[in-house]
Design a protein around this motif. Structure first.
Motif, short mmCIF file in Angstrom:
data_model
loop_
_atom_site.label_atom_id
_atom_site.label_comp_id
_atom_site.label_asym_id
_atom_site.label_seq_id
_atom_site.Cartn_x
_atom_site.Cartn_y
_atom_site.Cartn_z
N LEU A 179 40.59 43.02 29.84
CA LEU A 179 40.13 43.00 31.20
C LEU A 179 38.92 41.94 31.17
O LEU A 179 38.79 41.08 31.88
N ALA A 180 38.17 42.08 30.08
CA ALA A 180 36.81 41.25 30.02
C ALA A 180 37.43 39.99 29.75
O ALA A 180 36.79 38.84 30.32
N TYR A 181 38.35 39.79 28.84
CA TYR A 181 38.85 38.52 28.60
C TYR A 181 39.29 37.67 29.85
O TYR A 181 39.09 36.46 30.10
N LEU A 182 40.10 38.62 30.63
CA LEU A 182 40.83 37.94 31.95
C LEU A 182 39.50 37.47 32.72
O LEU A 182 39.71 36.44 33.46
N LEU A 183 38.51 38.33 32.83
CA LEU A 183 37.38 37.99 33.66
C LEU A 183 36.76 36.78 33.52
O LEU A 183 36.58 36.03 34.30
N VAL A 184 36.95 36.34 32.25
CA VAL A 184 36.14 35.20 31.52
C VAL A 184 37.16 33.88 31.81
O VAL A 184 36.56 32.72 31.87
N THR A 185 38.62 34.00 31.63
CA THR A 185 39.35 32.82 31.36
C THR A 185 40.31 32.71 32.71
O THR A 185 41.13 31.63 32.87
N THR A 186 40.10 33.34 33.70
CA THR A 186 41.02 33.36 34.82
C THR A 186 40.15 33.16 36.21
O THR A 186 38.95 33.46 36.15
N LEU A 196 51.00 55.61 24.41
CA LEU A 196 49.83 55.36 25.06
C LEU A 196 48.62 56.01 24.53
O LEU A 196 48.61 57.47 24.61
N GLY A 197 47.53 55.60 23.68
CA GLY A 197 46.58 56.43 23.09
C GLY A 197 45.12 55.63 23.30
O GLY A 197 44.99 54.86 24.20
N GLY A 198 44.16 56.24 22.56
CA GLY A 198 42.89 55.87 22.77
C GLY A 198 42.65 54.20 22.50
O GLY A 198 41.95 53.47 23.13
N SER A 199 43.43 53.76 21.57
CA SER A 199 43.32 52.44 21.13
C SER A 199 43.77 51.42 22.31
O SER A 199 43.08 50.64 22.50
N GLU A 200 44.85 51.78 22.88
CA GLU A 200 45.19 51.08 23.98
C GLU A 200 44.47 51.16 25.18
O GLU A 200 43.93 50.16 25.82
N ILE A 201 43.38 52.02 25.43
CA ILE A 201 42.43 51.95 26.55
C ILE A 201 41.47 51.02 26.14
O ILE A 201 40.95 50.30 26.69
N ILE A 202 40.93 51.11 24.83
CA ILE A 202 40.04 50.02 24.05
C ILE A 202 40.47 48.65 24.37
O ILE A 202 39.83 47.62 24.85
N GLU A 203 41.97 48.49 24.17
CA GLU A 203 42.58 47.21 24.23
C GLU A 203 42.35 46.71 25.71
O GLU A 203 42.38 45.61 25.85
N ALA A 229 40.01 46.75 37.28
CA ALA A 229 40.79 45.42 37.30
C ALA A 229 40.85 44.96 38.95
O ALA A 229 40.54 43.49 39.09
N GLN A 230 41.18 45.71 39.80
CA GLN A 230 41.00 45.25 41.36
C GLN A 230 39.42 44.76 41.46
O GLN A 230 39.49 43.77 42.11
N THR A 231 38.69 45.37 41.21
CA THR A 231 37.30 44.96 41.35
C THR A 231 36.79 43.81 40.97
O THR A 231 36.18 42.94 41.37
N PHE A 232 37.23 43.38 39.41
CA PHE A 232 36.73 42.22 38.92
C PHE A 232 37.79 41.06 39.05
O PHE A 232 37.30 40.00 38.84
N LEU A 233 38.93 41.40 39.26
CA LEU A 233 39.89 40.29 39.02
C LEU A 233 40.48 39.87 40.51
O LEU A 233 41.35 38.97 40.46
N TRP A 234 40.53 40.60 41.24
CA TRP A 234 41.12 40.49 42.68
C TRP A 234 42.48 39.94 42.77
O TRP A 234 42.56 38.86 43.30
N PRO A 235 43.22 40.47 42.07
CA PRO A 235 44.55 39.97 42.04
C PRO A 235 45.59 40.00 43.36
O PRO A 235 46.55 39.35 43.57
N GLY A 236 45.22 40.79 44.27
CA GLY A 236 46.22 41.12 45.52
C GLY A 236 47.30 41.94 45.05
O GLY A 236 48.36 41.82 45.91
N VAL A 237 47.26 42.75 44.21
CA VAL A 237 48.23 43.59 43.81
C VAL A 237 48.09 44.92 43.47
O VAL A 237 46.99 45.19 42.92
N SER A 238 48.55 45.99 43.99
CA SER A 238 48.11 47.40 43.87
C SER A 238 48.04 47.87 42.52
O SER A 238 47.60 48.94 42.44
N ASP A 239 49.21 47.64 41.67
CA ASP A 239 49.53 48.21 40.18
C ASP A 239 49.58 47.23 39.53
O ASP A 239 50.79 46.70 39.16
N LEU A 240 48.48 47.20 38.74
CA LEU A 240 48.36 45.90 37.76
C LEU A 240 49.03 46.47 36.22
O LEU A 240 49.42 45.31 35.51
#
Length: 244
Positions: free
Chosen positions: A237-244, A225-232, A156-167
């Protein structure tokens, strides 16, 4: 309260705590909040999503001990998602600041005074707990879980640059008006919700500060937290990359 500045006089803090099957944790959490926020005006809003384990019965007992003006039970019929739980709690919040935290004791109430102090010293709109700066950390996680969480943050840091260490952290203090604004613009419902909130806050230019915390893996009950959360998470991440 030790170290809190006098300009905080008149502030009220609404702690929104979503619960699902937290009967074993909720009484201890409430006790610790009252212990660490002795000289602070606060209320605890418990948003229970129809827990079958009797969580609501314990909360009603706590209301008899502490008063139903300090412990508010705002239940919902079933699990409807984390984002909507905060929105539901927010409707009932009377404070000008809102704290969101987990019920499973992974977020220790001993950190609340440092959140409040940091806000008062900096005038921040958001103070977020972080596991990834000096003084922060994680206790009780497997190496795999640590790597997954760290990897999620690096991605998330790499793609979104939010300036916060724990997203993906979910222990935060918000100005109520800021939280209302962010919730109204967020679309995520589950695990991704916290990340979307902080990314949107960064994009909107809100003043964000961080406080180091040690996250402790839940004491009682099972992790959600399980596998479905990781997919989610990856979809989010992809959605935020496109919309923010």
């Amino acid at each position: 309260m030790e170290g809190v500045q006098p300009e905080g006089v008149g502030d009220k803090y609404s702690l929104i705590v979503p619960t699902y099957n937290e009967r074993l944790n909720i009484a201890l959490l409430v006790y610790l909040v009252f212990k660490h926020l002795r000289d602070v005006d606060f209320e605890i809003i418990i948003v229970d999503d129809g827990s079958p384990d009797g969580t609501q019965d314990v909360v009603k007992q706590l209301q008899q001990v502490y008063g139903d003006d300090r412990i508010l039970l705002r239940a919902r019929p079933r699990k409807l998602g984390l984002g909507t739980a905060y929105a539901h709690g927010l409707k009932h919040a009377s404070g000008n600041f809102v704290v969101i935290m987990d019920a499973d004791l992974s977020h220790h109430p001993k950190y609340l005074p440092s959140f409040i102090k940091k806000q008062q010293e900096t005038g921040a709109s958001i103070v977020t707990g972080t596991r990834y700066v000096k003084g922060g950390g994680v206790h009780g996680w497997t190496l795999m879980r640590k790597l997954t969480s760290r990897g999620a943050n690096v991605l998330a840091q790499t793609f979104l640059w939010p300036g916060v260490s724990d997203l993906t952290g979910s222990f935060r203090l918000y100005r109520k008006s800021v939280l209302e604004d962010l919730i109204s613009s967020c679309v995520s419902k589950g695990y991704v919700f916290q990340m979307e909130m902080i990314v949107r806050a960064s994009r909107k230019g809100y003043h964000i500060e961080e406080v180091p915390i040690t996250f402790v893996d839940r004491v009682f009950g099972s992790s959600k937290l399980g596998g479905s959360e990781i997919i989610e998470y990856l979809k989010g991440l992809a959605y935020l990359l496109v919309t923010t």
